[in-house]
Write an enzyme that holds these catalytic residues in place. Sequence first.
Site, PDB file in Angstrom:
ATOM      1  CG  ASP A 204      -0.455   0.256   2.538  1.00  0.00           C
ATOM      2  OD1 ASP A 204       0.576  -0.693   2.626  1.00  0.00           O
ATOM      3  OD2 ASP A 204      -0.301   0.873   3.351  1.00  0.00           O
ATOM      4  CG  ASP A 206       3.504   4.864   5.460  1.00  0.00           C
ATOM      5  OD1 ASP A 206       3.107   4.523   5.990  1.00  0.00           O
ATOM      6  OD2 ASP A 206       3.706   5.839   6.019  1.00  0.00           O
TER       7      ASP A 206
END
Length: 308
Positions: A204, A206
């Site tokens: 993902d 951050d």
Amino acid sequence: IGGTGLGAVLPNLDFGQKHDLDTPFGRPSDTILQTQWAGADVFILARHGPGHLLNPTQVPYRANIFALKQLGCTHIIASGAVGSLREEMKPRDLVISDQLIDRTSQRAGTFFEGAAVHVEFSEPFCPLLRQIVLEAGRELATNNFTVHERGCYVCMEGPAFSTRAESLMHRLWGGDVIGMTGMPEAKLAREAEIAYASIALVTDYDCWRTKPAASGQATSSGAGTDQLDTRPPASAPENLLQEIQANLQSAATNAMMVLHKAVELLAARDDQGASPAHEALKLGIWSDKTLIPPEEVQRLAPLWMKYF
């Protein structure tokens, strides 16, 4: 060494000899499985243990590396889930890190507590092993994922993730990805004279990069000079975690292909993967060897006995 994602997959891939070891630093995270890939002896260790019960701070890093050294391991390719600090490093991509920033504070970072040992660590990942992993990545990368050939890995203590202010700070420092297990694992591998490289699995972005709002407008430009945005993210936390888990599964599949290919390339080398890391202690033991207690020399024998 399989981290989040690969740690649950690797031990189930092959049947082989199981090693339950003890070390001067306790027991490793899990039973170590010995098998063969491409004619090479391979040892497989799940960093977080059975059922992923060990959080990053609790991982017995010294026991893990010492046990692999006891078994004769010469090279380590480690994996770990990371968040991206850069727009171009997308979820499901792989990053072959070349640098490290250590933000851990609660972990023992050396084997040598009874002597002054200083290893050279300017290049924390073995350049030669990195090249082998990169070659594997170049052969296997597809339109579905990218293998990034460099990246600065920020290792935080955890287990909570960063605040947005911290995430923006890590970007300003030059970090590219952030994880929780790169250190002291890489440093201990160097002290054990084991070549070490890492495959980071991007799950993902951050939290520096806020989710698009419901209207489709982004709440953050993605620039390195982003101002702190106090508006809440558009996605519910449970949706974000589901997204991370899906990305992790896909990245783990990609990483497995690269890992297998890298071992195949390493096994085919005439020089057997010779690395400067294999002589890291040659000039690193600064203490007078005649004054180091014999019991300490023997306790750490697999690491440094050849220099006595």
